[in-house]
Design an enzyme around this catalytic site. Structure first.
Site, mmCIF file in Angstrom:
data_model
loop_
_atom_site.group_PDB
_atom_site.id
_atom_site.type_symbol
_atom_site.label_atom_id
_atom_site.label_comp_id
_atom_site.label_asym_id
_atom_site.label_seq_id
_atom_site.Cartn_x
_atom_site.Cartn_y
_atom_site.Cartn_z
ATOM 1 N N VAL A 182 36.578 37.292 36.017
ATOM 2 C CA VAL A 182 35.714 37.938 34.953
ATOM 3 C C VAL A 182 35.775 37.745 33.079
ATOM 4 C CG1 VAL A 182 35.419 40.204 36.691
ATOM 5 C CG2 VAL A 182 36.991 40.405 34.737
ATOM 6 N N GLY A 188 44.201 28.518 41.825
ATOM 7 C CA GLY A 188 44.029 29.259 41.576
ATOM 8 C C GLY A 188 44.579 31.121 42.596
ATOM 9 N N THR A 189 44.553 30.954 43.106
ATOM 10 C CA THR A 189 44.151 32.148 44.023
ATOM 11 C C THR A 189 44.981 32.630 44.818
ATOM 12 O OG1 THR A 189 42.080 33.606 44.453
ATOM 13 C CG2 THR A 189 42.117 31.416 45.441
ATOM 14 N N GLN A 245 36.154 33.639 40.961
ATOM 15 C CA GLN A 245 36.163 35.298 41.028
ATOM 16 C C GLN A 245 37.134 36.245 39.859
ATOM 17 O OE1 GLN A 245 38.541 35.699 44.930
ATOM 18 N NE2 GLN A 245 39.819 34.091 44.276
ATOM 19 N N TYR A 258 39.660 48.012 31.000
ATOM 20 C CA TYR A 258 38.522 47.153 30.271
ATOM 21 C C TYR A 258 37.815 46.596 29.265
ATOM 22 C CZ TYR A 258 38.234 46.584 35.607
ATOM 23 O OH TYR A 258 38.869 46.634 36.861
ATOM 24 N N CYS A 283 21.709 53.036 29.171
ATOM 25 C CA CYS A 283 21.241 52.118 29.410
ATOM 26 C C CYS A 283 19.853 51.247 28.432
ATOM 27 C CB CYS A 283 20.578 52.627 30.669
ATOM 28 S SG CYS A 283 19.661 50.816 31.454
ATOM 29 N N HIS A 339 32.620 38.342 40.706
ATOM 30 C CA HIS A 339 33.595 39.749 40.754
ATOM 31 C C HIS A 339 32.971 40.483 39.967
ATOM 32 C CE1 HIS A 339 36.461 39.096 43.781
ATOM 33 N NE2 HIS A 339 35.874 39.275 44.244
ATOM 34 N N CYS A 375 24.466 48.831 34.702
ATOM 35 C CA CYS A 375 23.569 50.638 34.682
ATOM 36 C C CYS A 375 23.458 50.881 36.378
ATOM 37 C CB CYS A 375 22.146 50.364 34.037
ATOM 38 S SG CYS A 375 21.143 52.428 34.216
ATOM 39 N N ARG A 426 40.989 44.238 28.094
ATOM 40 C CA ARG A 426 40.176 42.944 28.599
ATOM 41 C C ARG A 426 39.611 42.302 27.877
ATOM 42 N NH1 ARG A 426 40.277 42.852 35.112
ATOM 43 N NH2 ARG A 426 40.674 41.215 34.562
HETATM 44 N N1 APR Z 1 48.259 27.336 37.781
HETATM 45 C C1 APR Z 1 47.660 27.454 39.626
HETATM 46 N N2 APR Z 1 47.495 28.769 40.052
HETATM 47 C C2 APR Z 1 48.272 29.448 39.132
HETATM 48 C C3 APR Z 1 49.165 29.450 38.529
HETATM 49 C C4 APR Z 1 49.171 28.702 37.436
HETATM 50 N N3 APR Z 1 49.436 28.425 36.622
HETATM 51 N N4 APR Z 1 49.962 30.831 38.120
HETATM 52 C C5 APR Z 1 49.528 31.611 39.229
HETATM 53 N N5 APR Z 1 48.934 31.006 40.100
HETATM 54 C C6 APR Z 1 48.869 31.615 41.066
HETATM 55 C C7 APR Z 1 49.607 32.419 41.641
HETATM 56 O O1 APR Z 1 50.176 31.589 42.509
HETATM 57 C C8 APR Z 1 48.709 33.031 42.782
HETATM 58 O O2 APR Z 1 48.552 32.588 44.095
HETATM 59 O O3 APR Z 1 47.340 32.224 41.243
HETATM 60 C C9 APR Z 1 47.037 32.742 41.831
HETATM 61 C C10 APR Z 1 47.056 34.416 41.449
HETATM 62 O O4 APR Z 1 46.964 34.979 42.546
HETATM 63 P P1 APR Z 1 46.444 36.434 42.198
HETATM 64 O O5 APR Z 1 47.067 37.404 41.159
HETATM 65 O O6 APR Z 1 45.794 37.536 43.263
HETATM 66 O O7 APR Z 1 44.859 36.135 41.172
HETATM 67 P P2 APR Z 1 43.622 36.125 42.411
HETATM 68 O O8 APR Z 1 43.444 35.696 43.110
HETATM 69 O O9 APR Z 1 42.271 35.972 41.709
HETATM 70 O O10 APR Z 1 43.191 37.804 43.156
HETATM 71 C C11 APR Z 1 41.932 38.064 43.267
HETATM 72 O O11 APR Z 1 41.819 40.736 42.737
HETATM 73 O O12 APR Z 1 42.370 41.877 41.774
HETATM 74 C C12 APR Z 1 41.959 41.927 42.547
HETATM 75 O O13 APR Z 1 39.200 41.556 41.444
HETATM 76 C C13 APR Z 1 40.544 40.809 41.679
HETATM 77 O O14 APR Z 1 39.502 38.035 41.586
HETATM 78 C C14 APR Z 1 40.528 39.377 42.365
HETATM 79 C C15 APR Z 1 41.338 39.666 43.021
HETATM 80 ZN ZN ZN Z 2 19.297 51.359 33.208
#
Ligand code: APR
Ligand code: ZN
Length: 234
Positions: free
Chosen positions: A93, A175-176, A91, A56, A136, A109, A117, A59
């Site tokens: 960070v 984007g998830t 989601q 981390y 802390c 998240h 802490c 990152r």
């Molecule tokens: N524009 C739109 N979507 C995109 C782009 C882009 N430029 N690039 C990638 N994607 C999409 C991918 O197709 C995918 O469906 O974003 C998504 C990313 O998926 P993950 O990598 O699984 O990320 P996320 O969904 O945020 O993960 C959820 O899992 O690992 C844990 O805690 C972590 O918050 C995270 C959670």
């Molecule tokens: Zn503390």
């Protein structure tokens, strides 16, 4: 006839991809080189705190090398100009939503720029390296850890999120991959409460079947166009 919209937006790693932050599950994904269970579980933290803290730290340091993209800026514009209720649930960070200017925002998240802490539960803003056993500032315990919600831990502000989903008339997911709950289930909650649901993603996701509409493409293109259209309605 203007239509005030109450909107909940869920964002994932895909919204930050065009800023240069790797997603988790794509090719070359962030977990590359690390198994999730080696860096994002309470057991990993107990077993190898140096590895987890360093993962981390790297990152957190990388945040200085990236900028918000057009999708983050479009959501910040929606935040400024949307007259209805708006909650951006991320989601992610990273701090790119904040740096673009979003205010009605929560990180379910956790955040890279925060230390938690493990003894008293207080969260502290943190921008530099966070080695294991840092004391802390509040309780003095050598128990500061990255303020990241690990797999198996409860995400932040779930009651606030569920209340917003119950009150919204539009839920938009950006984007998830729909791979991780409870975020992956928000579309079903919103739909059950009668909201319209829209997915903006590079590819179909595990949750695509639940959405009223899925638009495929890059967030940097789809999100500004969507925000423009929503603001033209109100
Ligand atoms: N524009 C739109 N979507 C995109 C782009 C882009 N430029 N690039 C990638 N994607 C999409 C991918 O197709 C995918 O469906 O974003 C998504 C990313 O998926 P993950 O990598 O699984 O990320 P996320 O969904 O945020 O993960 C959820 O899992 O690992 C844990 O805690 C972590 O918050 C995270 C959670
Ligand atoms: Zn503390």
């Amino acid at each position: 006839m203007s239509r005030i919209r109450n909107i909940v937006v869920l964002t994932g790693a895909g919204i930050s991809a065009e800023s240069g932050i790797a997603t988790f599950r794509g090719p070359g994904g962030l977990w590359e080189g690390h198994r999730v269970e080696d860096v994002c579980t309470p057991e990993a933290l107990a077993r190898n705190p140096e590895l987890v803290h360093r993962f981390y730290d790297l990152r957190r340091a990388a945040l200085e090398t990236v900028e918000p993209n057009a999708a983050h800026r479009a959501l910040a514009r929606l935040d400024r100009e949307c007259p209805g209720e708006l909650l951006i649930v991320t989601q992610n960070v990273d701090d790119l939503h904040e740096r673009a200017g979003a205010a009605r925002l929560l990180h379910m998240h956790g955040e890279l720029q925060s230390a938690l802490c493990g003894a008293c539960g207080i969260r502290h803003g943190w921008t530099g390296a966070l080695p294991p056993d840092m004391e802390c500032p509040d309780c003095g315990s050598p128990a500061l850890r990255p303020d990241i919600v690990f797999f198996g831990e409860m995400p932040y502000q779930m009651e606030r999120i569920e209340a917003a989903l119950a009150a919204c008339d539009l839920f938009v997911s950006i984007g998830t991959s729909g791979a991780v709950y409870p975020a992956a289930g928000f579309v079903q909650l919103a739909e059950a409460y009668g909201a319209e649901t829209l997915e903006l993603n590079l590819e179909r996701s595990a949750g695509s079947g639940w959405f009223g509409e899925t638009r495929l493409g890059a967030a940097g293109v789809l999100v500004p166009a969507w925000v423009e259209a929503v603001l033209a309605e109100v």
